[in-house]
Design an enzyme around this catalytic site. Structure first.
Site, PDB file in Angstrom:
ATOM      1  N   ASN A   7       0.580   5.693  14.702  1.00  0.00           N
ATOM      2  CA  ASN A   7      -0.780   5.168  14.801  1.00  0.00           C
ATOM      3  C   ASN A   7      -1.110   5.082  16.290  1.00  0.00           C
ATOM      4  OD1 ASN A   7      -2.941   3.316  15.257  1.00  0.00           O
ATOM      5  ND2 ASN A   7      -2.700   2.502  13.189  1.00  0.00           N
ATOM      6  N   TYR A 104      -3.592   6.188   6.422  1.00  0.00           N
ATOM      7  CA  TYR A 104      -3.981   4.966   7.126  1.00  0.00           C
ATOM      8  C   TYR A 104      -4.533   3.997   6.101  1.00  0.00           C
ATOM      9  CZ  TYR A 104      -6.207   1.736  10.367  1.00  0.00           C
ATOM     10  OH  TYR A 104      -6.580   0.601  11.033  1.00  0.00           O
ATOM     11  N   ASP A 145       0.588   4.464   8.550  1.00  0.00           N
ATOM     12  CA  ASP A 145       0.424   3.036   8.753  1.00  0.00           C
ATOM     13  C   ASP A 145      -0.028   2.447   7.424  1.00  0.00           C
ATOM     14  OD1 ASP A 145      -0.300   0.466   9.376  1.00  0.00           O
ATOM     15  OD2 ASP A 145      -1.753   1.002  10.933  1.00  0.00           O
ATOM     16  N   ASN A 147       0.039  -0.766   6.670  1.00  0.00           N
ATOM     17  CA  ASN A 147      -0.496  -2.111   6.822  1.00  0.00           C
ATOM     18  C   ASN A 147       0.097  -3.083   5.794  1.00  0.00           C
ATOM     19  OD1 ASN A 147      -2.248  -2.582   9.078  1.00  0.00           O
ATOM     20  ND2 ASN A 147      -3.657  -1.074   8.202  1.00  0.00           N
ATOM     21  N   ASP A 245      -0.689  -0.030  20.186  1.00  0.00           N
ATOM     22  CA  ASP A 245       0.086  -1.200  19.772  1.00  0.00           C
ATOM     23  C   ASP A 245       1.148  -0.844  18.728  1.00  0.00           C
ATOM     24  OD1 ASP A 245      -1.975  -0.653  18.011  1.00  0.00           O
ATOM     25  OD2 ASP A 245      -2.836  -2.663  18.046  1.00  0.00           O
ATOM     26  N   HIS A 246       1.137   0.405  18.263  1.00  0.00           N
ATOM     27  CA  HIS A 246       2.179   0.930  17.375  1.00  0.00           C
ATOM     28  C   HIS A 246       3.101   1.850  18.168  1.00  0.00           C
ATOM     29  CE1 HIS A 246       0.184   0.054  13.353  1.00  0.00           C
ATOM     30  NE2 HIS A 246      -0.799  -0.169  14.209  1.00  0.00           N
TER      31      HIS A 246
END
Length: 255
Positions: A7, A104, A145, A147, A245-246
């Protein structure tokens, strides 16, 4: 074949970091998420030695697959809801021998809004599609990702995230329903140790304190899992200047 999921949190903002990593790590296939752009004609990716197929969206979402070999696109959206225009899924056959999807999955926060019900509905559609892919009995990697932190061991502070969509019992159950079809979590099959995170917030020194989350996953069909040689998390891109941030999660397959 080395397959990674990353990501990038805006491909144009991280393009130099991405291409530097591609040249250094030399993955054969990369699934990208959060492109955050409609314009996905990125010659820098080609210069790094990759073909690219992408589904973009202005400001939000966006997914892509990069590959050193040929890319035969099979899906540009997750089946099951023609009205859903969010750019969250692309699926392709790589080199005629490995099927890969870049995913995603919706974040789902706040949990008391329609965003959470959309997340769970999207995951139900993904389960139905994932079941159909298993029926093909071919090597497949569902990368992205998600989540979702599958367990409390995948979040640095379970209590702090007790009301977060990433850690809700419904989210975890929805992910288990996909895995329990017959998929293998590549990283957990190779390195099930604690605190193996793929995401760290930009605030509060989260990276330095290893206050992270494991929300990026590579799910392998049995035909891919049988060929799994190695898997891991490449933390180096997260330690660069102006990083996502990934960070990438990867696996190596004997394909």
């Amino acid at each position: 074949m080395r397959v990674a999921s990353f990501n990038v949190n805006s491909v144009k903002a991280r393009l130099t970091n991405l291409t530097d990593w591609l040249r250094e790590a030399q993955p054969d296939v990369v699934c990208l998420q959060e492109l955050k752009t409609i314009d996905v004609d990125l010659p820098e990716i080609g210069d790094a030695g990759y073909n690219i197929v992408a589904v973009g969206q202005k400001t939000y979402n966006g997914v892509a697959i990069l590959a050193k070999e040929s890319i035969e696109v099979e899906e540009r959206r997750l089946p099951g809801d023609e009205a859903d225009e969010q750019a969250r899924y692309v699926q392709a056959l790589i080199g005629g021998r490995l099927r890969v999807a870049s995913i995603y999955l919706p974040n789902g926060n706040p949990i008391d809004t329609d965003k959470f019900s959309y997340k769970l509905g999207w995951m139900a559609r993904l389960r139905d599609h994932a079941a159909g892919l298993l029926a093909l009995e071919e090597p497949t990697v569902l990368a992205g990702d998600y989540n979702v932190c599958p367990t409390d061991g995948d979040v640095y502070d379970p209590f702090a995230f007790r009301d977060d969509a990433l850690c809700q019992p419904q989210s975890r159950a929805a992910l288990r329903r996909i895995v329990n079809l017959g998929y293998t979590d590549a990283l957990m099959a190779i390195d099930p140790g604690p605190r193996r995170y793929t995401y760290w917030d930009y605030q509060g020194g989260a990276l330095q304190r290893n206050n992270g989350l494991r929300i990026d996953h590579l799910l392998l069909s049995p035909q891919a899992a049988d060929r799994l040689l190695d898997a891991g998390v490449d933390k180096a891109p997260r330690e660069r200047e102006r990083p996502s941030d990934h960070t990438p999660v990867w696996c190596k397959l004997d394909i």
